[in-house]
Design an enzyme around this catalytic site. Structure first.
Site, PDB file in Angstrom:
ATOM      1  N   HIS A   1       0.852  -1.186   0.000  1.00 49.16           N
ATOM      2  CA  HIS A   1       0.000   0.000   0.000  1.00 49.16           C
ATOM      3  C   HIS A   1       0.885   1.233   0.000  1.00 49.16           C
ATOM      4  CE1 HIS A   1      -3.096   2.856   1.237  1.00 49.16           C
ATOM      5  NE2 HIS A   1      -3.945   1.965   0.772  1.00 49.16           N
TER       6      HIS A   1
ATOM      7  N   ASP B   1      -7.887  -5.617   0.213  1.00 49.95           N
ATOM      8  CA  ASP B   1      -8.378  -6.450  -0.882  1.00 49.95           C
ATOM      9  C   ASP B   1      -7.966  -7.913  -0.776  1.00 49.95           C
ATOM     10  OD1 ASP B   1      -9.761  -4.495  -2.319  1.00 49.95           O
ATOM     11  OD2 ASP B   1      -7.879  -3.664  -3.034  1.00 49.95           O
TER      12      ASP B   1
HETATM   13  N1  CMC Z   1       4.096  -7.374  -4.856  1.00 51.46           N
HETATM   14  C1  CMC Z   1       5.420  -7.362  -5.028  1.00 51.46           C
HETATM   15  N2  CMC Z   1       6.207  -6.284  -4.868  1.00 51.46           N
HETATM   16  C2  CMC Z   1       5.589  -5.138  -4.511  1.00 51.46           C
HETATM   17  C3  CMC Z   1       4.203  -5.076  -4.303  1.00 51.46           C
HETATM   18  C4  CMC Z   1       3.451  -6.249  -4.478  1.00 51.46           C
HETATM   19  N3  CMC Z   1       2.123  -6.250  -4.301  1.00 51.46           N
HETATM   20  N4  CMC Z   1       3.868  -3.808  -3.949  1.00 51.46           N
HETATM   21  C5  CMC Z   1       5.010  -3.112  -3.944  1.00 51.46           C
HETATM   22  N5  CMC Z   1       6.057  -3.925  -4.275  1.00 51.46           N
HETATM   23  C6  CMC Z   1       7.476  -3.560  -4.319  1.00 51.46           C
HETATM   24  C7  CMC Z   1       7.844  -2.773  -5.569  1.00 51.46           C
HETATM   25  O1  CMC Z   1       8.244  -3.620  -6.615  1.00 51.46           O
HETATM   26  C8  CMC Z   1       8.941  -1.893  -5.047  1.00 51.46           C
HETATM   27  O2  CMC Z   1      10.113  -2.676  -4.943  1.00 51.46           O
HETATM   28  P1  CMC Z   1      11.562  -2.014  -5.250  1.00 51.46           P
HETATM   29  O3  CMC Z   1      11.762  -0.970  -4.194  1.00 51.46           O
HETATM   30  O4  CMC Z   1      12.527  -3.147  -5.173  1.00 51.46           O
HETATM   31  O5  CMC Z   1      11.472  -1.422  -6.642  1.00 51.46           O
HETATM   32  C9  CMC Z   1       8.516  -1.557  -3.628  1.00 51.46           C
HETATM   33  O6  CMC Z   1       7.706  -2.677  -3.214  1.00 51.46           O
HETATM   34  C10 CMC Z   1       7.715  -0.260  -3.510  1.00 51.46           C
HETATM   35  O7  CMC Z   1       6.616  -0.363  -4.432  1.00 51.46           O
HETATM   36  P2  CMC Z   1       5.950   0.868  -5.178  1.00 51.46           P
HETATM   37  O8  CMC Z   1       5.356   0.367  -6.457  1.00 51.46           O
HETATM   38  O9  CMC Z   1       6.907   2.014  -5.245  1.00 51.46           O
HETATM   39  O10 CMC Z   1       4.808   1.220  -4.160  1.00 51.46           O
HETATM   40  P3  CMC Z   1       3.575   2.136  -4.452  1.00 51.46           P
HETATM   41  O11 CMC Z   1       3.286   2.859  -3.205  1.00 51.46           O
HETATM   42  O12 CMC Z   1       3.796   2.973  -5.671  1.00 51.46           O
HETATM   43  O13 CMC Z   1       2.422   1.086  -4.800  1.00 51.46           O
HETATM   44  C11 CMC Z   1       0.553  -0.298  -4.634  1.00 51.46           C
HETATM   45  C12 CMC Z   1       1.386   0.779  -3.953  1.00 51.46           C
HETATM   46  C13 CMC Z   1      -0.705  -0.567  -3.818  1.00 51.46           C
HETATM   47  C14 CMC Z   1       0.132   0.182  -6.031  1.00 51.46           C
HETATM   48  C15 CMC Z   1       1.421  -1.597  -4.752  1.00 51.46           C
HETATM   49  O14 CMC Z   1       1.798  -2.042  -3.469  1.00 51.46           O
HETATM   50  C16 CMC Z   1       0.703  -2.705  -5.522  1.00 51.46           C
HETATM   51  O15 CMC Z   1       0.739  -2.711  -6.758  1.00 51.46           O
HETATM   52  N6  CMC Z   1       0.020  -3.651  -4.798  1.00 51.46           N
HETATM   53  C17 CMC Z   1      -0.748  -4.686  -5.446  1.00 51.46           C
HETATM   54  C18 CMC Z   1      -2.092  -4.133  -5.870  1.00 51.46           C
HETATM   55  C19 CMC Z   1      -3.028  -3.952  -4.687  1.00 51.46           C
HETATM   56  O16 CMC Z   1      -3.184  -4.844  -3.862  1.00 51.46           O
HETATM   57  N7  CMC Z   1      -3.683  -2.801  -4.649  1.00 51.46           N
HETATM   58  C20 CMC Z   1      -4.703  -2.486  -3.623  1.00 51.46           C
HETATM   59  C21 CMC Z   1      -4.288  -1.363  -2.733  1.00 51.46           C
HETATM   60  S1  CMC Z   1      -5.360  -1.234  -1.292  1.00 51.46           S
HETATM   61  C22 CMC Z   1      -6.914  -0.841  -1.906  1.00 51.46           C
HETATM   62  C23 CMC Z   1      -6.964   0.408  -2.728  1.00 51.46           C
HETATM   63  O17 CMC Z   1      -6.397   1.422  -2.343  1.00 51.46           O
HETATM   64  O18 CMC Z   1      -7.617   0.380  -3.758  1.00 51.46           O
END
Ligand code: CMC
Length: 438
Positions: free
Chosen positions: A314, A372
């Site tokens: 998140h 989720d």
């Molecule tokens: N699986 C694997 N690696 C992950 C994941 C994941 N679900 N989420 C983040 N990472 C890694 C990412 O690859 C990065 O690694 P590195 O630093 O080595 O490059 C690090 O963690 C930071 O990730 P980020 O993409 O910079 O984080 P963000 O804040 O931009 O993304 C997020 C947040 C929710 C989009 C992401 O965690 C994600 O895609 N999660 C899966 C989708 C999900 O479950 N979404 C629902 C969110 S809660 C309900 C809502 O708000 O709608």
């Protein structure tokens, strides 16, 4: 509205190296949470912008509605912890709280519920919109279209500067979204639309419109009704996430609330946001069995694979999402009520969670289950098709969106949202005639 000065009137001074110029910016404090540097005069003083793609370090507005402490895993609505609201309140009471700032007394609660109930039916002409869609349309596509179309039907509540219009459009949106959503589902399976019944509660009515057929009586289980109400509470608002920011940005132009909520629905649809609950189930189906988890985790950790563990991570929570804990409990209650023992999906999810919570990759990045991760399993057990999961999220989040929209419209400091950019395209150049182009 404007934030109050941070304790001790603290300021931030920024010096432009080599230019012999600096500016002192006020530091603003909220009730809780980190202070915020007020950069509004930065461009005037120094001629520079700030750069923050994804807005990870930028407060775009002041709000009194929802507070999240991502490090501690805390979520408060108007100061009340989500755990207490999920346990003791109802979705409509939470809707009142989000919209009006306080929990209602008995009279206010009754009037609010009646206000919502009176608006559950759709204009009959809106029915024809459904026929314009293919039967296999994704219900979120139908939601975007039909909710947007509400602007063309409810002209008597479109004046955003009239508090009564704002109130009526909020009632309409909260009341009609379950009807619109249930009809999107009924349309997809070719069954007759079921009209809302105002002698049923909000969550009960939604389950009734989803599951009933005109040929039989349909009784909704009280345990499932309570679970649905709790799922709606858990999704009601979440501060300035992508879809809420979309609603605020659309609303900042003076667009009508129905158009703004349609924009929010479009933004929610993506798998990184509301579409994640659908993606979790697809992921669990793909993994198939506990023995395949290690292989899947290896793929997730491989940066070239583009595979993510859906339902994990998140932007704000760097701890267990408090909603996920409640969702996990609710999941067990629902499966118990439905007599589902040893659900293979739940078993798979629990094992995936156990492994991920101990794996260095997830621990180092503070990736925990989010709301989720378990919601899809509950909804599937309740009979919702996967494509309806995000729709359900939209029904609940409409309350948050309209509360945030109302707060924005009533904020005298509100201006049109207009971010700037760092331009990296070509500098000015002269037009080249076609014959001279290589
Ligand atoms: N699986 C694997 N690696 C992950 C994941 C994941 N679900 N989420 C983040 N990472 C890694 C990412 O690859 C990065 O690694 P590195 O630093 O080595 O490059 C690090 O963690 C930071 O990730 P980020 O993409 O910079 O984080 P963000 O804040 O931009 O993304 C997020 C947040 C929710 C989009 C992401 O965690 C994600 O895609 N999660 C899966 C989708 C999900 O479950 N979404 C629902 C969110 S809660 C309900 C809502 O708000 O709608």
């Amino acid at each position: 509205m404007s934030g109050s000065a941070a304790p001790g009137n603290q300021t931030v001074t920024i010096t432009l190296d080599g230019a012999d110029r600096s500016t002192t910016l006020p530091l603003l404090a909220g009730t809780v949470g980190p202070s915020v540097a007020d950069i509004r005069k930065l461009y005037n003083d120094l001629g520079i912008f700030t750069f923050d793609p994804g807005y990870g370090g930028t407060a775009a507005c002041e709000s009194k509605i929802t507070y999240i402490d991502g490090d501690e895993g805390i979520l408060l609505h108007r100061g009340y912890p989500i755990e207490q609201l999920a346990e003791n309140s109802t979705f409509l009471e939470v809707a009142y709280l989000l919209l009006n700032g306080e929990l209602p007394n008995a009279g206010e609660r009754h009037d609010f519920e009646q206000g919502v109930i009176r608006h559950t039916m759709l204009h009959e002409q809106l029915r024809s919109f459904y026929n314009g869609f293919r039967r296999d349309a994704h219900p979120m596509a139908v939601m975007c279209g039909v909710v947007g179309a509400m602007s063309a039907f409810y002209h008597d509540s479109l004046d955003i500067n009239d508090p009564h219009h704002r109130k009526i459009s909020a009632f309409r949106l909260i009341a009609k979204l379950p009807t619109i959503a249930a009809w999107a589902y009924k349309y997809s399976i070719g069954q007759p639309f079921i009209y809302p019944r105002n002698d049923r509660g909000y969550a009960e009515n939604f389950l009734y419109m989803m599951n009933a057929v005109p040929t039989e009586d349909y009784k909704v289980s009280p345990i499932l009704t309570r679970a649905m109400d709790r799922i709606l509470i858990l999704h009601a608002d979440h501060e300035q996430n992508a879809s809420t920011s979309t609603v605020r940005l659309a609303g900042s132009t003076g667009a009508n609330p129905f158009a703004c909520i349609a924009a929010g629905i479009a933004s929610l649809w993506g798998p990184a946001h509301g579409g994640a609950n659908e993606a979790v189930l697809k992921m669990l189906a793909e993994i198939g069995s506990v023995k395949n988890i290690p292989d899947f985790i290896s793929k997730v950790k491989d940066k070239n694979s583009n595979v993510r563990l859906m339902g994990f991570g998140h932007r704000v929570y760097k701890n267990y999402d408090p909603r996920a804990k409640i969702m996990q409990r609710t999941c067990h209650e629902v499966l118990g009520e439905l007599g589902i023992k040893d659900d293979p999906l739940l078993e798979l999810a629990a094992e995936l969670e156990r492994i991920a919570l101990h794996d260095e990759y997830f621990v180092a990045r503070k990736l925990y289950p989010n709301v989720d991760f378990y919601s899809g399993i509950i909804l599937k057990a309740m009979g919702f098709p996967t494509s309806m999961f995000t729709v359900l999220f939209a029904v609940a989040r409409t309350v948050g969106w309209i509360s945030q929209w109302k707060e924005m419209i009533e904020d005298p400091a509100q201006r049109i949202g207009r971010p700037r950019q760092i331009y990296t395209g070509p500098a000015r150049r002269e037009f080249v005639e076609l014959a001279d182009r290589t």
